[in-house]
Design a protein around this motif. Structure first.
Motif, PDB file in Angstrom:
ATOM      1  N   VAL A 224      13.993  -3.168 -29.389  1.00 38.36           N
ATOM      2  CA  VAL A 224      15.279  -2.991 -28.708  1.00 38.36           C
ATOM      3  C   VAL A 224      15.160  -1.875 -27.662  1.00 38.36           C
ATOM      4  N   PHE A 225      14.520  -0.764 -28.043  1.00 36.22           N
ATOM      5  CA  PHE A 225      14.285   0.310 -27.069  1.00 36.22           C
ATOM      6  C   PHE A 225      13.533  -0.252 -25.856  1.00 36.22           C
ATOM      7  N   ALA A 226      12.486  -0.984 -26.153  1.00 36.30           N
ATOM      8  CA  ALA A 226      11.570  -1.467 -25.124  1.00 36.30           C
ATOM      9  C   ALA A 226      12.223  -2.449 -24.173  1.00 36.30           C
ATOM     10  N   LEU A 227      13.075  -3.302 -24.695  1.00 38.10           N
ATOM     11  CA  LEU A 227      13.753  -4.280 -23.850  1.00 38.10           C
ATOM     12  C   LEU A 227      14.503  -3.561 -22.727  1.00 38.10           C
ATOM     13  N   ALA A 228      15.219  -2.505 -23.093  1.00 39.42           N
ATOM     14  CA  ALA A 228      15.965  -1.737 -22.091  1.00 39.42           C
ATOM     15  C   ALA A 228      15.022  -1.033 -21.123  1.00 39.42           C
ATOM     16  N   HIS A 229      13.960  -0.423 -21.640  1.00 40.83           N
ATOM     17  CA  HIS A 229      13.016   0.282 -20.765  1.00 40.83           C
ATOM     18  C   HIS A 229      12.348  -0.683 -19.793  1.00 40.83           C
ATOM     19  N   GLY A 230      11.909  -1.822 -20.270  1.00 41.37           N
ATOM     20  CA  GLY A 230      11.282  -2.812 -19.390  1.00 41.37           C
ATOM     21  C   GLY A 230      12.239  -3.318 -18.332  1.00 41.37           C
ATOM     22  N   TYR A 231      13.468  -3.551 -18.740  1.00 42.65           N
ATOM     23  CA  TYR A 231      14.483  -4.042 -17.816  1.00 42.65           C
ATOM     24  C   TYR A 231      14.726  -3.046 -16.692  1.00 42.65           C
ATOM     25  N   VAL A 232      14.963  -1.772 -17.037  1.00 36.54           N
ATOM     26  CA  VAL A 232      15.274  -0.797 -15.992  1.00 36.54           C
ATOM     27  C   VAL A 232      14.077  -0.521 -15.092  1.00 36.54           C
TER      28      VAL A 232
END
Length: 190
Positions: A120-128
């Motif tokens: 979940v953390f990573a999804l946001a980091h990859g997106y931004v």
């Protein structure tokens, strides 16, 4: 300085996702490699994921970083497809807080849940990271760069955890030796 105050100061400094400014910038492998290092939010979470993996040990040493990298790539893919993740920057900032708490408390949970949390953390980091790409950008080179740097930061967190664990083991061994010597002395009536 006590741990609570230090933690609070670190968290306050990470509220804005400082690395995510790329308006109209041209990106490639080098830019992607450097970009994760420009924001305290990304650096702290990557180190925390590596450190938490080291604290968990076993399969977590590779499962948590791999789950993060995979989901980070998926988050970048969502951005490149033009899909929107609401409040992604807030999720990135929240991941700093959550990752810090997980490491600070050495939180125990199932491997599947731990991998889901870092995903979940990573999804946001990859997106931004990917939302900043321009049409003229080398998207694959940029993505490869930020994934490589992310993996390196995970590695630093893992290394810190392993070194700390080795020191703890040495301290425990030394303490055990002292206890044994004292125990022998007590038994001998010294």
């Amino acid at each position: 300085m006590n741990k609570t105050l230090l933690s609070s100061l670190l968290l306050l400094s990470a509220l804005p996702a400082h690395a995510h400014t790329g308006v109209g910038a041209v990106h490639g492998l080098l830019a992607g490699s450097l970009h994760p290092l420009l924001g305290i939010d990304h650096v702290l979470v990557m180190l925390a994921v590596g450190l938490w993996a080291a604290l968990r040990g076993g399969k977590a040493l590779w499962q948590l970083p791999l789950a993060f990298l995979t989901a980070m790539g998926a988050g970048a893919g969502l951005s490149m497809l033009g899909l929107t993740i609401s409040a992604a920057e807030t999720a990135v900032a929240g991941s700093v807080l959550a990752a810090g708490l997980l490491v600070w408390r050495n939180t125990r949970m199932s491997s599947a849940l731990a991998m889901a949390v870092v995903a979940v953390f990573a999804l946001a980091h990859g997106y931004v990271h990917a939302v900043e790409l321009t049409d003229s950008a080398d998207a694959l080179g940029y993505a490869a760069g930020f994934l490589l740097t992310t993996a390196a930061l995970h590695g630093l967190g893992l290394a810190a955890g392993v070194v700390a664990a080795a020191r703890v083991k040495m301290l425990a061994a030394g303490f055990g030796l002292v206890c044994a010597v004292v125990g022998v002395g007590l038994l001998a009536g010294v």
